[in-house]
Design a protein around this motif. Sequence first.
Motif, PDB file in Angstrom:
ATOM      1  N   ASP A 122      32.153  59.179  19.947  1.00 40.18           N
ATOM      2  CA  ASP A 122      31.174  58.108  19.767  1.00 40.18           C
ATOM      3  C   ASP A 122      30.033  58.486  18.819  1.00 40.18           C
ATOM      4  O   ASP A 122      29.068  57.740  18.666  1.00 40.18           O
ATOM      5  CB  ASP A 122      30.633  57.672  21.141  1.00 40.18           C
ATOM      6  CG  ASP A 122      30.334  56.181  21.206  1.00 40.18           C
ATOM      7  OD1 ASP A 122      30.800  55.449  20.320  1.00 40.18           O
ATOM      8  OD2 ASP A 122      29.615  55.761  22.139  1.00 40.18           O
ATOM      9  N   ASN A 131      23.914  45.352  29.729  1.00 36.18           N
ATOM     10  CA  ASN A 131      25.069  46.242  29.864  1.00 36.18           C
ATOM     11  C   ASN A 131      24.682  47.598  29.280  1.00 36.18           C
ATOM     12  O   ASN A 131      24.402  47.698  28.087  1.00 36.18           O
ATOM     13  CB  ASN A 131      26.265  45.626  29.117  1.00 36.18           C
ATOM     14  CG  ASN A 131      27.562  46.335  29.434  1.00 36.18           C
ATOM     15  OD1 ASN A 131      27.582  47.560  29.590  1.00 36.18           O
ATOM     16  ND2 ASN A 131      28.637  45.580  29.539  1.00 36.18           N
ATOM     17  N   GLU A 168      25.193  50.657  24.387  1.00 30.52           N
ATOM     18  CA  GLU A 168      24.084  51.576  24.084  1.00 30.52           C
ATOM     19  C   GLU A 168      23.963  51.856  22.590  1.00 30.52           C
ATOM     20  O   GLU A 168      22.885  52.194  22.111  1.00 30.52           O
ATOM     21  CB  GLU A 168      24.269  52.891  24.852  1.00 30.52           C
ATOM     22  CG  GLU A 168      25.185  53.946  24.179  1.00 30.52           C
ATOM     23  CD  GLU A 168      26.619  53.503  23.981  1.00 30.52           C
ATOM     24  OE1 GLU A 168      27.049  52.554  24.685  1.00 30.52           O
ATOM     25  OE2 GLU A 168      27.317  54.062  23.114  1.00 30.52           O
ATOM     26  N   ARG A 210      24.082  49.882  19.964  1.00 34.44           N
ATOM     27  CA  ARG A 210      23.174  48.979  19.255  1.00 34.44           C
ATOM     28  C   ARG A 210      21.719  49.301  19.579  1.00 34.44           C
ATOM     29  O   ARG A 210      20.825  49.045  18.776  1.00 34.44           O
ATOM     30  CB  ARG A 210      23.543  47.522  19.564  1.00 34.44           C
ATOM     31  CG  ARG A 210      23.394  47.110  20.998  1.00 34.44           C
ATOM     32  CD  ARG A 210      24.195  45.861  21.332  1.00 34.44           C
ATOM     33  NE  ARG A 210      25.636  46.152  21.374  1.00 34.44           N
ATOM     34  CZ  ARG A 210      26.574  45.233  21.630  1.00 34.44           C
ATOM     35  NH1 ARG A 210      26.234  43.967  21.836  1.00 34.44           N
ATOM     36  NH2 ARG A 210      27.837  45.572  21.668  1.00 34.44           N
ATOM     37  N   LEU A 244      31.104  51.096  17.365  1.00 36.99           N
ATOM     38  CA  LEU A 244      30.223  50.220  18.140  1.00 36.99           C
ATOM     39  C   LEU A 244      30.908  49.414  19.233  1.00 36.99           C
ATOM     40  O   LEU A 244      30.365  49.284  20.313  1.00 36.99           O
ATOM     41  CB  LEU A 244      29.444  49.286  17.207  1.00 36.99           C
ATOM     42  CG  LEU A 244      28.152  48.755  17.847  1.00 36.99           C
ATOM     43  CD1 LEU A 244      27.144  49.875  18.070  1.00 36.99           C
ATOM     44  CD2 LEU A 244      27.520  47.660  17.019  1.00 36.99           C
ATOM     45  N   SER A 292      23.789  42.288  25.416  1.00 39.95           N
ATOM     46  CA  SER A 292      25.187  41.980  25.701  1.00 39.95           C
ATOM     47  C   SER A 292      25.373  40.514  26.096  1.00 39.95           C
ATOM     48  O   SER A 292      25.434  40.179  27.274  1.00 39.95           O
ATOM     49  CB  SER A 292      25.690  42.909  26.822  1.00 39.95           C
ATOM     50  OG  SER A 292      27.033  42.648  27.092  1.00 39.95           O
TER      51      SER A 292
HETATM   52  N1  BES Z   1      31.409  53.411  22.246  1.00 42.89           N
HETATM   53  C1  BES Z   1      31.790  52.130  22.693  1.00 42.89           C
HETATM   54  C2  BES Z   1      32.739  51.410  21.742  1.00 42.89           C
HETATM   55  C3  BES Z   1      34.098  52.019  21.531  1.00 42.89           C
HETATM   56  C4  BES Z   1      35.202  51.477  22.163  1.00 42.89           C
HETATM   57  C5  BES Z   1      34.289  53.050  20.655  1.00 42.89           C
HETATM   58  C6  BES Z   1      36.450  52.009  21.945  1.00 42.89           C
HETATM   59  C7  BES Z   1      35.549  53.595  20.431  1.00 42.89           C
HETATM   60  C8  BES Z   1      36.625  53.060  21.078  1.00 42.89           C
HETATM   61  C9  BES Z   1      30.560  51.232  22.859  1.00 42.89           C
HETATM   62  O1  BES Z   1      29.377  51.876  23.173  1.00 42.89           O
HETATM   63  C10 BES Z   1      30.856  50.279  23.970  1.00 42.89           C
HETATM   64  O2  BES Z   1      31.035  50.721  25.069  1.00 42.89           O
HETATM   65  N2  BES Z   1      30.924  48.994  23.642  1.00 42.89           N
HETATM   66  C11 BES Z   1      31.202  47.981  24.601  1.00 42.89           C
HETATM   67  C12 BES Z   1      30.256  46.867  24.316  1.00 42.89           C
HETATM   68  C13 BES Z   1      30.197  45.827  25.404  1.00 42.89           C
HETATM   69  C14 BES Z   1      29.631  46.424  26.656  1.00 42.89           C
HETATM   70  C15 BES Z   1      29.354  44.677  24.933  1.00 42.89           C
HETATM   71  C16 BES Z   1      32.648  47.545  24.405  1.00 42.89           C
HETATM   72  O3  BES Z   1      33.131  47.575  23.294  1.00 42.89           O
HETATM   73  O4  BES Z   1      33.284  47.195  25.388  1.00 42.89           O
END
Ligand code: BES
Length: 498
Positions: free
Chosen positions: A288, A345, A349, A351, A375, A436
């Motif tokens: 990440d 949510n 984190e 953003r 992201l 979120s």
């Molecule tokens: N680090 C994750 C996104 C991610 C997902 C990176 C899969 C690599 C592979 C990010 O911080 C995250 O958890 N995003 C959430 C956002 C949601 C809670 C609005 C997501 O993508 O589910």
Amino acid sequence: MFSMQNQWNSESEIECLIVGVYHPSTMLKGILPACNAAMNDDLIELIKSGDISTTKKAITTIPTLGKVKTKRIIFVGLGRESQLTEESWKEGVARAFRKVKDLRLSSITVDIDSLTGSSITFERAAALLGEVYMLSLYTFDGYKQSNKKSSSSIDQFNIISNENHQEIHNQLKKGFVYGKATNFARTLVNLPPNILTATTLSQYAEDLSKRYGFELEVLNKEEMQNLGMGALLAVNQGSVEPPAMIVLKYQGKPEWKDVIGLVGKGITYDTGGYSLKPRESMVGMKSDMGGAAAVLGAMEIIGELKPEQNVVAVIASTDNMVSATAMKPDDVITSLSGKTIEVLNTDAEGRLVLADAVTYAKHHGASYLVDIATLTGGVVVALGNEMTGVFTNNQSFLKQVQDASEKTGEPMWQLPITAKDRDRVKSSKIADLNNSPGRDGHAIMGAAFVGEFAEDTPWVHLDIAGTATVKKPSELQTYGGTGVMTKTLAQLVQDFKK
Ligand code: BES
Ligand code: ZN
Ligand code: ZN
């Protein structure tokens, strides 16, 4: 490390010679007609009979039995010249390099003239050779005991050509630089999260600053508190590891203006926080910080090639953990910009940390912004693992990023941000923004949220959640971190026009 020779080096025998071979066999190029003559037309016969394959990406190795000054020749099939693409050229050459590694040889000699063609000039071939050499032989096995290590034994790279040697030398070096920096980014992504923390990440930035004379600033927690970086601090709140806001400045113009800001998400581990990730989705979240890795990789290229541009790199780094002190859903926080954010949510984190990093980049004079982040899972659903998602508030600045991406062969696809999307990130009842606003189009929500902090500054957002790592290795890419967009960010800076 690498050398150039005008013709056959007659004193010593070469371990292996890599050449390109087109279809049909009458198209012998570079050194091949001479080899064929020395071998009494055997080469032509072997190609005709199919024993040496001209099929795209096919690799054939033949021993020369002392007839020419190389122990063996490795042929890279290039197919028909009119149908050759840069991608298949790179993959074919990568296979040849891996063949040399499998044979446990210690040197590579490439006849570059046989590898050029209507779509690949010799300058381009030189640059790509350097890059492919670095990318195809990269492995990450830092924790295996030495007898299990798969690292390469190759320590010599020679080129044979009749073309302008200085130009080949320059391009080859540029290719090495691009490839090596991408490997640096890959390694950062591959490092385990107990080893790569915000503190160690800032040490890598410090190394770069010393090596290339960048100005360095690393803000600690107290300094962040004094400045009011409430968004980055909120994400760090549940952690025992201190956060870091890392700034590197490269000034390539007489005045500090028209500054390109490269902003990276540096979450060294994302558990999701109280909005905890399911156990299967948590594994791999050491990646990440892929955005931060690409920014540092690009800075390495910038340090090596010294373009006439001004660049400020800003990386917001922490892990996202759970503890009694961690932020919770329903918390309201105040970002560096002054904008308040309702946290719905804690797993959104990225953003939050980008909000403060983007604002801080502007404090440092950034007049163009590119942020890069793993992201959202949403972008993986939308675009898969080949394309990086790209968003903007300024189409003409985006065009420059797209041109760079085309040059480097790192594809991206634009997704929209509409006025209604911007309204949704402002839909909180009690704060300016909502981190979120629901699953619908949530890659767009992530982008629109970050865009609120870019405000009117020309801005491009790269969501690399689908492209920062691979599960399926290929010719140029072993398992793990890809270092994606390292090359594109550096290319953008090199070619940037106001
Ligand atoms: N680090 C994750 C996104 C991610 C997902 C990176 C899969 C690599 C592979 C990010 O911080 C995250 O958890 N995003 C959430 C956002 C949601 C809670 C609005 C997501 O993508 O589910
Ligand atoms: Zn998350
Ligand atoms: Zn994350």
